[in-house]
Design an enzyme around this catalytic site. Sequence first.
Site, PDB file in Angstrom:
ATOM      1  N   CYS A  86      -5.401  -1.693  -5.116  1.00  0.00           N
ATOM      2  CA  CYS A  86      -4.344  -1.500  -4.246  1.00  0.00           C
ATOM      3  C   CYS A  86      -3.417  -0.014  -4.299  1.00  0.00           C
ATOM      4  CB  CYS A  86      -3.436  -2.614  -4.356  1.00  0.00           C
ATOM      5  SG  CYS A  86      -2.391  -2.936  -3.053  1.00  0.00           S
ATOM      6  N   HIS A 181      -6.147  -7.431  -4.717  1.00  0.00           N
ATOM      7  CA  HIS A 181      -5.684  -7.858  -5.997  1.00  0.00           C
ATOM      8  C   HIS A 181      -6.655  -8.757  -6.607  1.00  0.00           C
ATOM      9  CE1 HIS A 181      -1.872  -5.487  -6.288  1.00  0.00           C
ATOM     10  NE2 HIS A 181      -1.837  -5.627  -4.920  1.00  0.00           N
ATOM     11  N   GLU A 183      -7.106  -9.347  -9.695  1.00  0.00           N
ATOM     12  CA  GLU A 183      -6.467  -9.531 -11.047  1.00  0.00           C
ATOM     13  C   GLU A 183      -5.939 -11.019 -10.980  1.00  0.00           C
ATOM     14  OE1 GLU A 183      -5.784  -7.182  -9.157  1.00  0.00           O
ATOM     15  OE2 GLU A 183      -3.392  -6.830  -9.292  1.00  0.00           O
TER      16      GLU A 183
HETATM   17  N1  GLN Z   1       2.344  -0.297  -0.666  1.00  0.00           N
HETATM   18  C1  GLN Z   1       2.247   0.128  -2.105  1.00  0.00           C
HETATM   19  C2  GLN Z   1       1.970   1.450  -2.047  1.00  0.00           C
HETATM   20  O1  GLN Z   1       1.873   2.143  -1.069  1.00  0.00           O
HETATM   21  C3  GLN Z   1       0.751  -0.776  -2.612  1.00  0.00           C
HETATM   22  C4  GLN Z   1       0.997  -1.991  -2.819  1.00  0.00           C
HETATM   23  C5  GLN Z   1       0.294  -2.848  -3.729  1.00  0.00           C
HETATM   24  O2  GLN Z   1      -0.178  -1.987  -4.944  1.00  0.00           O
HETATM   25  N2  GLN Z   1       0.208  -4.048  -3.984  1.00  0.00           N
HETATM   26  O3  GLN Z   1       1.682   2.069  -3.052  1.00  0.00           O
END
Ligand code: GLN
Length: 203
Positions: A86, A181, A183
Amino acid sequence: MTEERNLSPCIGVLALQGDFEAHLKMLASLGVDGVAIRLPEQLEEINGIIIPGGESTTIGKLMIEYRLLEPLRRKIQEGIPVWGTCAGLILLAKETDNALAGQPLLATLDIRVRRNAFGSQRESFETDLVVPELGEAPFHTFFIRGPLVETVGPEVEVLATLDDGTIVAVREGTRLGTAFHPEVSGDTRFHQYFLRIVESVKG
Ligand code: GLN
């Protein structure tokens, strides 16, 4: 260092902001040595590193403040296996749609990402992903204000897409990236997949 420690890999999890604890728990559940990384010196003790989800602009700024951005980029360029989830995927990307804002990036994975890509309707959602590398059973996972991968370079392998073709997991050699995610899924297969990459270069 004991002999046992030499045999099993030690995985760093960048622990400046975001959900690093969940990765450490996942590693512990697999009996793997995980270390919360906050100091550049710690990079010398690990065989692979995970960059967790969180807020990529914050993690980027903190990497500069903690003097980790350059040493970590160098380590990745030297070949240490890395996995960004992410926000971590955003930090690994060579390009984001936010580049004009000067967001600090590790810029070591040949992809372009779009941040917060799923709009307000689908901002956060769960889905079953088909990930051939992990076997037949679908991988149930969570997208939390995640990015999508807009373009990939010639050396980048696409590991998973959503039903509409949106790219959400990629690999470029020892560099792995997921827009979601794993995890928090309770399914350890993605972590095991990363550990196999680590084992393959550890020798
Ligand atoms: N929206 C976040 C970003 O731009 C990422 C979101 C996340 O890691 N769950 O960094």
